[in-house]
Enzyme design. Structure first.
Site, PDB file in Angstrom:
ATOM      1  N   THR A  49       0.915  -1.164   0.050  1.00  0.00           N
ATOM      2  CA  THR A  49       0.067  -0.095   0.003  1.00  0.00           C
ATOM      3  C   THR A  49       0.898   1.188   0.049  1.00  0.00           C
ATOM      4  O   THR A  49       1.859   1.322   0.670  1.00  0.00           O
ATOM      5  CB  THR A  49      -0.914   0.064   1.115  1.00  0.00           C
ATOM      6  OG1 THR A  49      -1.637  -1.319   1.334  1.00  0.00           O
ATOM      7  CG2 THR A  49      -1.905   1.343   1.207  1.00  0.00           C
ATOM      8  N   GLY A  50       0.524   2.346  -0.751  1.00  0.00           N
ATOM      9  CA  GLY A  50       0.916   3.409  -0.630  1.00  0.00           C
ATOM     10  C   GLY A  50       1.550   4.010  -2.252  1.00  0.00           C
ATOM     11  O   GLY A  50       1.222   3.207  -3.312  1.00  0.00           O
ATOM     12  N   SER A  51       1.957   5.325  -2.057  1.00  0.00           N
ATOM     13  CA  SER A  51       2.100   5.794  -3.381  1.00  0.00           C
ATOM     14  C   SER A  51       2.997   5.344  -4.288  1.00  0.00           C
ATOM     15  O   SER A  51       2.853   5.325  -5.566  1.00  0.00           O
ATOM     16  CB  SER A  51       2.363   7.457  -3.192  1.00  0.00           C
ATOM     17  OG  SER A  51       3.643   7.332  -2.394  1.00  0.00           O
ATOM     18  N   THR A  52       4.147   4.796  -3.934  1.00  0.00           N
ATOM     19  CA  THR A  52       5.329   4.160  -4.459  1.00  0.00           C
ATOM     20  C   THR A  52       4.814   2.979  -4.936  1.00  0.00           C
ATOM     21  O   THR A  52       4.969   2.315  -6.155  1.00  0.00           O
ATOM     22  CB  THR A  52       6.460   3.971  -3.697  1.00  0.00           C
ATOM     23  OG1 THR A  52       6.997   5.366  -3.122  1.00  0.00           O
ATOM     24  CG2 THR A  52       7.889   3.670  -4.718  1.00  0.00           C
ATOM     25  N   ASP A 104       6.083  -3.743  -1.641  1.00  0.00           N
ATOM     26  CA  ASP A 104       5.701  -2.836  -0.538  1.00  0.00           C
ATOM     27  C   ASP A 104       6.527  -1.485  -0.478  1.00  0.00           C
ATOM     28  O   ASP A 104       7.560  -1.423  -0.803  1.00  0.00           O
ATOM     29  CB  ASP A 104       5.420  -3.507   0.531  1.00  0.00           C
ATOM     30  CG  ASP A 104       4.163  -2.873   1.331  1.00  0.00           C
ATOM     31  OD1 ASP A 104       3.562  -1.755   1.236  1.00  0.00           O
ATOM     32  OD2 ASP A 104       3.886  -3.505   2.480  1.00  0.00           O
ATOM     33  N   ASP A 107       7.907   3.953   5.139  1.00  0.00           N
ATOM     34  CA  ASP A 107       8.187   5.627   5.406  1.00  0.00           C
ATOM     35  C   ASP A 107       9.746   5.732   5.920  1.00  0.00           C
ATOM     36  O   ASP A 107       9.846   7.023   5.541  1.00  0.00           O
ATOM     37  CB  ASP A 107       7.166   5.887   6.702  1.00  0.00           C
ATOM     38  CG  ASP A 107       5.754   5.494   6.273  1.00  0.00           C
ATOM     39  OD1 ASP A 107       5.251   6.135   5.347  1.00  0.00           O
ATOM     40  OD2 ASP A 107       5.133   4.585   6.866  1.00  0.00           O
ATOM     41  N   GLY A 120       0.076   5.037   5.748  1.00  0.00           N
ATOM     42  CA  GLY A 120      -1.337   4.716   5.347  1.00  0.00           C
ATOM     43  C   GLY A 120      -2.285   3.817   5.956  1.00  0.00           C
ATOM     44  O   GLY A 120      -3.420   3.739   5.581  1.00  0.00           O
ATOM     45  N   GLU A 126      -0.187  -5.716   6.095  1.00  0.00           N
ATOM     46  CA  GLU A 126       1.122  -5.409   5.651  1.00  0.00           C
ATOM     47  C   GLU A 126       2.240  -6.331   6.261  1.00  0.00           C
ATOM     48  O   GLU A 126       2.890  -6.916   5.627  1.00  0.00           O
ATOM     49  CB  GLU A 126       1.606  -4.097   5.468  1.00  0.00           C
ATOM     50  CG  GLU A 126       1.092  -3.134   4.443  1.00  0.00           C
ATOM     51  CD  GLU A 126       1.473  -1.733   4.401  1.00  0.00           C
ATOM     52  OE1 GLU A 126       1.502  -0.944   3.371  1.00  0.00           O
ATOM     53  OE2 GLU A 126       1.799  -1.116   5.640  1.00  0.00           O
TER      54      GLU A 126
END
Length: 252
Positions: A49-52, A104, A107, A120, A126
């Site tokens: 999960t996440g923008s990258t 994945d 941060d 997130g 995760e």
């Protein structure tokens, strides 16, 4: 006299001159898309999960459309929704005892490839997926690399709604400042129906100890310290792609 230590093994895969001046979204895209090289036909793939990670999922969607055969396990409702839109076949973790590779984000990443995750809000799912994965590939931009965890980002802790304030007070007793996560003045709710308390410990000297101490508190579901779970970190940077893994080195 020889001294052994764990350090980054860093491989620069693109010359600096080709990518100097990239913005952060471009670095994320570079890392996310490069990570799919570890996905092969017939694999079970964990989707983080996440923008990258979103760039990786979109790349996998294009490959699936082109004929790649995989089954995927998403770690959040958001990732599940995106994968469904892209036509990536999904299964539940209950149907598999082992995942071939998970892609994945993170941060923060330290020099031992330990992580802080959960910005997130998907940290529990995760970590479950990471634990059952043979190869955990983390994708980040260069701003996420730190000398020590906690330098720039608090540790997210997922807690039950029942007794959350008491749980928060006990977390503070571990030596942090703690805030219940809110969005637009509303309490943030995880996909599991819980709250998140963001705990600022400052620089964390012993993350492996802190991870266990946090999880010993009744009311804590899971925390965002990911210790010894990452196998490889792909970093998008102004120097191109850097691939980080752990190695034992000898110095005289």
């Amino acid at each position: 006299m020889s001294q052994q230590s764990i350090s980054f093994c860093i491989r620069h895969e693109l010359p600096r001159c080709k990518v100097t001046g990239m913005e952060q979204p471009e670095m994320k895209k570079l890392a996310g898309e490069r990570s799919v090289q570890f996905v092969e036909d017939g694999m079970v793939v964990g989707l983080g999960t996440g923008s990258t990670t979103e760039f990786a999922i979109r790349k996998l969607g294009a490959l699936v459309k082109g004929g790649l055969r995989i089954q995927a396990i998403p770690t959040s409702v958001k990732s599940k929704r995106l994968a469904t839109e892209l036509g990536i076949p999904l299964i539940e973790l209950e149907e598999m005892t082992e995942i071939d590779v998970t892609i994945d984000g993170a941060d923060e990443v330290d020099s031992h490839l330990n992580l802080i995750k959960g910005g997130g809000g998907a940290l529990t799912r995760e970590k479950i997926v990471a634990y059952h994965t043979k190869k955990e590939v983390i994708v980040v931009d260069e701003t996420k690399i730190v000398k020590g965890l906690g330098a720039d980002f608090p540790v997210p802790v997922e807690v039950t709604k029942f007794g959350w304030a008491a749980t928060k007070r006990t977390l503070v007793d571990l030596g942090c400042s703690a805030e219940l996560r809110t969005i637009m003045d509303e309490k943030f709710i995880t996909d599991n129906g819980n709250y998140i308390v963001d705990c600022d410990f400052g620089r964390i000297a012993q993350p492996e100890v802190l991870e266990k101490d946090i999880n010993m508190i009744p009311g804590v579901v899971e925390n965002g310290l990911f210790i010894n779970l990452a196998d490889l970190v792909i970093v998008g940077s102004n120097q191109g792609i850097m691939t980080l893994d752990q190695q034992v080195t000898s110095t005289d």
